[in-house]
Design a protein around this motif. Structure first.
Motif, PDB file in Angstrom:
ATOM      1  N   ILE A 292      -1.660  -5.053  11.227  1.00 50.13           N
ATOM      2  CA  ILE A 292      -1.479  -6.689  12.044  1.00 50.13           C
ATOM      3  C   ILE A 292      -2.896  -6.962  12.898  1.00 50.13           C
ATOM      4  CG2 ILE A 292      -0.142  -8.022  13.434  1.00 50.13           C
ATOM      5  CD1 ILE A 292       2.612  -5.566  12.839  1.00 50.13           C
ATOM      6  N   ARG A 293      -3.360  -6.053  13.860  1.00 51.53           N
ATOM      7  CA  ARG A 293      -4.348  -6.370  13.788  1.00 51.53           C
ATOM      8  C   ARG A 293      -5.726  -6.866  13.146  1.00 51.53           C
ATOM      9  NH1 ARG A 293      -3.720  -2.545  17.343  1.00 51.53           N
ATOM     10  NH2 ARG A 293      -5.384  -1.093  16.688  1.00 51.53           N
ATOM     11  N   GLY A 294      -5.562  -5.680  12.153  1.00 52.66           N
ATOM     12  CA  GLY A 294      -6.929  -6.032  11.648  1.00 52.66           C
ATOM     13  C   GLY A 294      -6.856  -7.735  10.281  1.00 52.66           C
TER      14      GLY A 294
ATOM     15  N   VAL B 175      -9.069 -11.526  10.322  1.00 57.29           N
ATOM     16  CA  VAL B 175      -9.590 -11.772   8.965  1.00 57.29           C
ATOM     17  C   VAL B 175      -9.295 -12.909   9.474  1.00 57.29           C
ATOM     18  CG1 VAL B 175      -9.035 -12.234   6.869  1.00 57.29           C
ATOM     19  CG2 VAL B 175      -8.963  -9.588   8.416  1.00 57.29           C
ATOM     20  N   LYS B 176      -7.875 -14.149   9.681  1.00 52.15           N
ATOM     21  CA  LYS B 176      -7.874 -14.733  10.376  1.00 52.15           C
ATOM     22  C   LYS B 176      -8.594 -15.862  11.173  1.00 52.15           C
ATOM     23  CE  LYS B 176      -2.807 -14.690   9.406  1.00 52.15           C
ATOM     24  NZ  LYS B 176      -2.073 -14.602   9.739  1.00 52.15           N
TER      25      LYS B 176
ATOM     26  N   SER C  47     -12.050 -14.977   1.588  1.00 54.48           N
ATOM     27  CA  SER C  47     -10.574 -14.712   2.616  1.00 54.48           C
ATOM     28  C   SER C  47      -9.574 -15.183   3.164  1.00 54.48           C
ATOM     29  CB  SER C  47     -11.697 -15.025   3.933  1.00 54.48           C
ATOM     30  OG  SER C  47     -12.795 -14.036   4.464  1.00 54.48           O
ATOM     31  N   LYS C  48      -9.642 -16.229   2.040  1.00 46.91           N
ATOM     32  CA  LYS C  48      -8.373 -17.665   1.801  1.00 46.91           C
ATOM     33  C   LYS C  48      -7.034 -16.919   0.724  1.00 46.91           C
ATOM     34  CE  LYS C  48      -9.734 -21.767   3.540  1.00 46.91           C
ATOM     35  NZ  LYS C  48     -10.785 -22.964   3.155  1.00 46.91           N
ATOM     36  N   GLU C  49      -8.198 -16.004  -0.332  1.00 49.21           N
ATOM     37  CA  GLU C  49      -7.520 -15.341  -1.218  1.00 49.21           C
ATOM     38  C   GLU C  49      -6.450 -14.385  -0.748  1.00 49.21           C
ATOM     39  OE1 GLU C  49     -10.972 -14.976  -3.738  1.00 49.21           O
ATOM     40  OE2 GLU C  49     -10.591 -17.153  -5.090  1.00 49.21           O
ATOM     41  N   PHE C  50      -7.564 -13.325  -0.068  1.00 54.79           N
ATOM     42  CA  PHE C  50      -6.926 -11.924   0.774  1.00 54.79           C
ATOM     43  C   PHE C  50      -5.547 -12.477   1.267  1.00 54.79           C
ATOM     44  CE2 PHE C  50      -7.553  -9.056   4.187  1.00 54.79           C
ATOM     45  CZ  PHE C  50      -7.271  -7.916   3.071  1.00 54.79           C
ATOM     46  N   ILE C  51      -6.029 -13.538   1.908  1.00 56.98           N
ATOM     47  CA  ILE C  51      -4.932 -13.240   3.619  1.00 56.98           C
ATOM     48  C   ILE C  51      -3.890 -13.784   3.009  1.00 56.98           C
ATOM     49  CG2 ILE C  51      -4.006 -15.123   5.522  1.00 56.98           C
ATOM     50  CD1 ILE C  51      -7.362 -15.135   5.940  1.00 56.98           C
ATOM     51  N   ALA C  52      -3.939 -14.945   1.619  1.00 59.01           N
ATOM     52  CA  ALA C  52      -2.935 -14.925   1.028  1.00 59.01           C
ATOM     53  C   ALA C  52      -1.362 -14.260   0.854  1.00 59.01           C
ATOM     54  CB  ALA C  52      -2.791 -16.281  -0.225  1.00 59.01           C
ATOM     55  N   VAL C  53      -2.569 -12.976  -0.085  1.00 59.82           N
ATOM     56  CA  VAL C  53      -1.868 -11.423  -0.659  1.00 59.82           C
ATOM     57  C   VAL C  53      -1.264 -10.635   0.538  1.00 59.82           C
ATOM     58  CG1 VAL C  53      -2.540  -9.567  -2.056  1.00 59.82           C
ATOM     59  CG2 VAL C  53      -2.837 -12.007  -3.224  1.00 59.82           C
TER      60      VAL C  53
ATOM     61  N   GLU D  70      -0.912 -11.370   3.788  1.00 60.42           N
ATOM     62  CA  GLU D  70       0.633 -11.907   4.525  1.00 60.42           C
ATOM     63  C   GLU D  70       2.029 -11.089   4.302  1.00 60.42           C
ATOM     64  OE1 GLU D  70      -1.185 -15.150   7.571  1.00 60.42           O
ATOM     65  OE2 GLU D  70      -0.157 -15.245   5.026  1.00 60.42           O
ATOM     66  N   SER D  71       1.883 -11.825   2.662  1.00 62.37           N
ATOM     67  CA  SER D  71       2.835 -10.997   2.115  1.00 62.37           C
ATOM     68  C   SER D  71       3.112  -9.709   2.105  1.00 62.37           C
ATOM     69  CB  SER D  71       2.909 -11.564   0.710  1.00 62.37           C
ATOM     70  OG  SER D  71       4.047 -11.109   0.150  1.00 62.37           O
ATOM     71  N   GLU D  72       2.235  -8.944   1.960  1.00 59.55           N
ATOM     72  CA  GLU D  72       2.501  -7.396   1.287  1.00 59.55           C
ATOM     73  C   GLU D  72       3.147  -7.310   3.749  1.00 59.55           C
ATOM     74  OE1 GLU D  72       2.027  -4.858   0.260  1.00 59.55           O
ATOM     75  OE2 GLU D  72       1.873  -5.780  -2.055  1.00 59.55           O
ATOM     76  N   VAL D  73       2.098  -8.165   4.483  1.00 60.11           N
ATOM     77  CA  VAL D  73       2.086  -6.901   6.042  1.00 60.11           C
ATOM     78  C   VAL D  73       3.883  -7.817   6.585  1.00 60.11           C
ATOM     79  CG1 VAL D  73       1.800  -7.472   8.477  1.00 60.11           C
ATOM     80  CG2 VAL D  73      -0.242  -7.046   6.217  1.00 60.11           C
ATOM     81  N   ALA D  74       4.318  -8.565   5.600  1.00 66.40           N
ATOM     82  CA  ALA D  74       5.766  -8.727   6.173  1.00 66.40           C
ATOM     83  C   ALA D  74       6.646  -7.901   5.307  1.00 66.40           C
ATOM     84  CB  ALA D  74       5.919 -10.997   6.052  1.00 66.40           C
ATOM     85  N   SER D  75       6.340  -7.853   4.773  1.00 63.12           N
ATOM     86  CA  SER D  75       7.668  -6.846   3.721  1.00 63.12           C
ATOM     87  C   SER D  75       7.041  -5.122   4.492  1.00 63.12           C
ATOM     88  CB  SER D  75       6.268  -6.591   1.825  1.00 63.12           C
ATOM     89  OG  SER D  75       6.877  -5.242   1.751  1.00 63.12           O
ATOM     90  N   VAL D  76       6.337  -4.947   5.037  1.00 60.90           N
ATOM     91  CA  VAL D  76       5.924  -3.359   5.120  1.00 60.90           C
ATOM     92  C   VAL D  76       6.077  -3.312   6.646  1.00 60.90           C
ATOM     93  CG1 VAL D  76       4.240  -3.389   6.264  1.00 60.90           C
ATOM     94  CG2 VAL D  76       4.413  -1.487   5.030  1.00 60.90           C
TER      95      VAL D  76
END
Length: 309
Positions: free
Chosen positions: A183-185, A189-190, A210-216, A218-224
């Motif tokens: 989460i901190r990592g 980035v943001k 960075s924007k492309e990475f964050i889009a992916v 965020e979804s992964e972090v929400a799921s996990v």
């Protein structure tokens, strides 16, 4: 932030060799011919062209490792989940627990402990401490013997608990720390993306990546994060399943106790099988000796009768 050009070890080394604030100030104050500077100073000058270069390197390192980090973290979470489900869904383990309770009540009949409705989980490991008068057979051996004779279908209960051993190697505290690190990592980035909006052309590719990475991510972090919450509830539920307080008997203690019990159970059953085999061989040998004695007796009797006649 092209990880086909730089791998994580190279990026980590670049972070180590970033100029310090003092070195940056010294170089900023240098008014001489830059061609006269050494390679190290020239290298620092190049890095200084990128605003907050160390922060960007750290973002890069996080991005490279993110996929593997998430995969490994999910694997640990699924292992904990599977172990909890396997233990709670094992009919055979539940039946063995009933037999142990019945055995304990039978042994303690007539005492204050002779009508117990349950027992503490760590009592499972004490079954090897209680020995018969001959001191060879423990209560664990006796339990295995009874099960082998009357309930042989329960002996392979350990096959229900395939994730148990792997789960004992996982600490919930470490999972919590890992969750926070992810989460901190992502938050860093943001933050660096927001700060780089005013960097101009030098950070243009960084912003896009960075924007492309964050889009992916965020979804992964929400799921996990959701999965992590489920795992936490299931880990507490495992202790409650055995009538234990999760605060006093946490997941790690429950799984370690069950794994030790399983190993002690299998060892006792194996020793029983070896003992049974030895007794069978001994009985067969004695039967052969008796048979040989009988044959010799018949021969001797026949010989005596021949001599008399």
């Amino acid at each position: 932030m092209d990880d086909s050009v730089l791998d994580v070890d190279q990026v980590e080394n670049l972070i180590k060799f970033c100029p310090t604030k003092e070195e940056i100030e010294l170089l900023k104050g240098y008014a001489g011919d830059k061609e006269n500077l050494g390679k190290c100073e020239k290298y620092f000058l190049e890095l200084m062209k990128v605003p907050r270069v160390e922060s960007k390197f750290r973002v890069f390192s996080f991005k490279i490792q993110f996929g593997t980090q998430i995969t490994e973290f999910k694997k640990s979470l699924h292992t904990v989940n599977s172990a909890c489900e396997e233990v709670r869904n094992s009919f055979k383990l539940k039946e063995i627990m009933k037999k142990i309770l019945y055995l304990g009540n039978t042994l303690n009949q007539g005492t204050a402990r002779g009508s117990a409705v349950g027992f503490k989980l760590d009592s499972l490991l004490k079954l090897t401490d209680t020995r018969a008068s001959n001191s060879k057979m423990t209560l664990m051996h006796f339990l295995c013997k009874v099960l082998a004779e009357r309930f042989p279908e329960l002996l392979d209960f350990h096959l229900d608990l395939v994730s148990l051993e792997a789960a004992t190697k996982i600490q919930l505290k470490s999972l919590a720390e890992e969750m926070q690190a992810i989460i901190r990592g992502l938050e860093k980035v943001k933050q660096e993306l927001a700060a780089s909006e005013n960097d101009g052309l030098v950070s243009e590719v960084f912003r896009k990546t960075s924007k492309e990475f964050i889009a992916v991510a965020e979804s992964e972090v929400a799921s996990v994060t959701n999965l992590y919450s489920v795992v936490g509830r299931n880990a507490d539920a495992l202790a409650l399943y055995f009538g234990e307080d999760p605060a006093r008997c946490p997941f790690e203690q429950v799984t370690a106790t069950l794994l030790n019990f399983t190993r002690l159970f299998l060892k006792a059953h194996e020793e029983n099988c070896k003992q049974t085999e030895l007794e069978k061989k001994k009985a067969d040998k004695e039967a052969e000796m008796e048979k040989a004695k009988g044959i010799n007796l018949i021969r001797k009797t026949g010989k005596d009768e021949e001599e008399e006649s």
